[in-house]
Design an enzyme around this catalytic site. Structure first.
Site, PDB file in Angstrom:
ATOM      1  N   ARG A 111       0.811  -1.209   0.000  1.00  0.00           N
ATOM      2  CA  ARG A 111       0.000   0.000   0.000  1.00  0.00           C
ATOM      3  C   ARG A 111       0.848   1.264   0.000  1.00  0.00           C
ATOM      4  O   ARG A 111       0.543   2.220  -0.720  1.00  0.00           O
ATOM      5  CB  ARG A 111      -0.954  -0.018   1.207  1.00  0.00           C
ATOM      6  CG  ARG A 111      -1.850   1.216   1.341  1.00  0.00           C
ATOM      7  CD  ARG A 111      -2.435   1.700   0.030  1.00  0.00           C
ATOM      8  NE  ARG A 111      -3.082   0.658  -0.746  1.00  0.00           N
ATOM      9  CZ  ARG A 111      -3.315   0.740  -2.041  1.00  0.00           C
ATOM     10  NH1 ARG A 111      -2.954   1.809  -2.729  1.00  0.00           N
ATOM     11  NH2 ARG A 111      -3.911  -0.253  -2.681  1.00  0.00           N
ATOM     12  N   LYS A 147       2.499  24.693  -3.858  1.00  0.00           N
ATOM     13  CA  LYS A 147       1.241  24.084  -3.420  1.00  0.00           C
ATOM     14  C   LYS A 147       1.372  22.560  -3.488  1.00  0.00           C
ATOM     15  O   LYS A 147       0.804  21.890  -4.352  1.00  0.00           O
ATOM     16  CB  LYS A 147       0.077  24.583  -4.277  1.00  0.00           C
ATOM     17  CG  LYS A 147      -0.172  26.082  -4.104  1.00  0.00           C
ATOM     18  CD  LYS A 147      -1.252  26.580  -5.034  1.00  0.00           C
ATOM     19  CE  LYS A 147      -1.456  28.085  -4.878  1.00  0.00           C
ATOM     20  NZ  LYS A 147      -2.463  28.628  -5.819  1.00  0.00           N
ATOM     21  N   LYS A 179       4.597  38.876  -3.627  1.00  0.00           N
ATOM     22  CA  LYS A 179       3.202  38.661  -4.020  1.00  0.00           C
ATOM     23  C   LYS A 179       2.365  39.895  -3.683  1.00  0.00           C
ATOM     24  O   LYS A 179       2.842  40.870  -3.107  1.00  0.00           O
ATOM     25  CB  LYS A 179       2.669  37.425  -3.297  1.00  0.00           C
ATOM     26  CG  LYS A 179       3.466  36.154  -3.568  1.00  0.00           C
ATOM     27  CD  LYS A 179       3.073  35.500  -4.863  1.00  0.00           C
ATOM     28  CE  LYS A 179       1.755  34.793  -4.721  1.00  0.00           C
ATOM     29  NZ  LYS A 179       1.357  34.088  -5.961  1.00  0.00           N
ATOM     30  N   GLU A 209       4.953  39.861  -8.464  1.00  0.00           N
ATOM     31  CA  GLU A 209       3.645  39.627  -9.070  1.00  0.00           C
ATOM     32  C   GLU A 209       2.968  40.946  -9.408  1.00  0.00           C
ATOM     33  O   GLU A 209       2.980  41.875  -8.599  1.00  0.00           O
ATOM     34  CB  GLU A 209       2.770  38.831  -8.100  1.00  0.00           C
ATOM     35  CG  GLU A 209       1.340  38.616  -8.555  1.00  0.00           C
ATOM     36  CD  GLU A 209       0.507  37.924  -7.495  1.00  0.00           C
ATOM     37  OE1 GLU A 209      -0.569  38.461  -7.148  1.00  0.00           O
ATOM     38  OE2 GLU A 209       0.927  36.864  -6.998  1.00  0.00           O
ATOM     39  N   ASP A 230      -0.377  37.857 -13.175  1.00  0.00           N
ATOM     40  CA  ASP A 230      -1.387  37.044 -12.499  1.00  0.00           C
ATOM     41  C   ASP A 230      -2.793  37.318 -13.020  1.00  0.00           C
ATOM     42  O   ASP A 230      -3.244  38.470 -13.071  1.00  0.00           O
ATOM     43  CB  ASP A 230      -1.334  37.317 -10.995  1.00  0.00           C
ATOM     44  CG  ASP A 230      -2.188  36.339 -10.204  1.00  0.00           C
ATOM     45  OD1 ASP A 230      -2.098  35.132 -10.476  1.00  0.00           O
ATOM     46  OD2 ASP A 230      -2.937  36.785  -9.322  1.00  0.00           O
TER      47      ASP A 230
END
Length: 291
Positions: A111, A147, A179, A209, A230
Site C-alpha cells: 500500500r 502548493k 506577491k 507579481e 497574475d
C-alpha cells in the site's frame, strides 16, 4: 517505451538519502505498533510471491524509485525489477515494476508503494497533459508551485519533471517572490522591490507579481529578474510580453487548465505556473497483480 523527458532535460533519480526518510515515515505510519497483523495471521512465513505492478490506465509514471525502496526497506530479500523508469509513458496493462520475494514482505509494503507511485504518477500525467497542450503554441514551459503535500515536496516536484515540466522555487529561501500581499503591506510596488534588492545578495533572483499593466510599467522602471503576470487575459498577457521586451522572464498564472493553457502560451510568456498539478491532480491507477 522511452521516458517522456528529453535528452536536454535528463531526469536524474532522487538521492536515496532524500527518499529514505519519506518512505520510512510512510511505512512506520502504516505498520503502526504491531506491524501487518492481517498478513502475519494469514500468510505462512515461508510463502513466496511473484507479482507485477501494472498500469490500469494510460499515463506517465513517477515515484518508481520510492516504490522500489518501500519494498526493500521492509525486506532486502525482495527483488525488484524496474520495467518503466520515472518519466515513461505507459498504456493500460503495461508492467512498471516486477517483484519476487517473501509474500509477507511484499504485501506489507504494497500500500505504501502504491500510494506513492499512484500519487506521483498522477502528477506526472497531469503535467504531461499541460506540456502537450502548450507545445504547438509557443515556447512556454509548465512549472509547478509550492502548493504541494507537506513532506512530499521534493517527490512531487520530481514528478513534475518526470511529466516534462519544470520546477519553480522549492521553498521560501531560494528566491524572492513578492506577491500581492507583500506589495499591499510594504506600501506599493516600488517600495517592495527596492527593499528586496537591498536585502539580498547578487545571486538571489527577484520576482514580483503584478495584476495590471500599470503595475507592470512601474516594475519595468525599477527592474526585476522575473515578473509574475497574475490572472490576466490572453490579450493582456500578449501586451505585457510586448512591454517587457525580454528585459525579464515572464510568468503567467491563474485559471490554468488544459483548455486555457494554449491561449496563455500563445501570448508569448516564458513560463506558465500552476498549482493544481501538485495539489489536485488525480492519481494514476496502478495495482499489484499476483502471478
Amino acid at each position: 517505451m522511452k521516458p517522456i523527458v528529453t535528452p536536454q532535460d535528463v531526469l536524474s533519480p532522487l538521492p536515496r538519502l532524500l527518499l529514505e526518510p519519506i518512505v520510512r515515515a510512510a511505512l512506520l505510519e502504516d505498520l503502526g505498533r504491531a506491524g501487518d497483523i492481517t498478513t502475519d495471521a494469514v500468510i505462512p512465513t515461508d510463502a513466496r510471491l511473484r507479482g507485477t505492478i501494472v498500469a490500469r490506465e494510460p499515463g506517465v509514471v513517477a515515484g518508481v524509485e520510492a516504490a522500489h525502496l518501500a519494498f526493500t526497506m521492509i525486506d532486502p530479500a525482495v527483488v525488484v525489477a524496474i520495467d518503466r523508469p520515472d518519466g515513461s509513458r505507459v498504456d493500460r496493462g503495461v508492467a512498471v515494476l516486477r517483484l519476487d520475494g517473501p509474500a509477507r514482505s511484499i504485501l506489507s509494503a504494497e500500500r505504501v508503494a502504491l500510494n506513492l507511485l499512484c500519487r506521483l504518477s498522477g502528477i506526472a500525467a497531469a503535467t504531461a497533459a499541460l506540456v502537450e497542450a502548450v507545445r504547438p503554441h509557443g515556447h512556454a514551459r509548465i512549472v509547478c508551485t509550492r502548493k504541494t503535500t507537506p513532506g512530499l515536496r521534493a517527490l512531487e516536484k520530481h514528478a513534475v519533471r518526470a511529466g516534462g515540466g519544470a520546477n519553480h522555487r522549492f521553498g521560501l529561501d531560494d528566491a524572492i517572490l513578492i506577491k500581492d500581499n507583500h506589495i499591499a503591506i510594504a506600501g506599493g510596488v516600488r517600495l517592495a522591490l527596492e527593499r528586496a534588492r537591498a536585502a539580498v545578495g547578487h545571486l538571489v533572483k527577484v520576482e514580483i507579481e503584478v495584476d495590471t499593466l500599470d503595475q507592470l510599467d512601474e516594475v519595468l522602471e525599477i527592474g526585476a529578474d522575473a515578473i509574475l503576470l497574475d490572472n490576466m487575459t490572453p490579450d493582456t498577457l500578449a501586451e505585457a510580453v510586448r512591454r517587457v521586451d525580454r528585459r525579464a522572464v515572464t510568468e503567467a498564472s491563474g485559471r490554468v487548465t488544459v483548455a486555457t493553457a494554449p491561449a496563455i502560451a500563445a501570448a508569448g510568456v516564458d513560463l506558465i505556473s500552476t498549482g493544481w498539478i501538485t495539489h489536485s491532480a488525480p492519481i494514476l491507477d496502478l495495482g499489484l497483480d499476483v502471478a
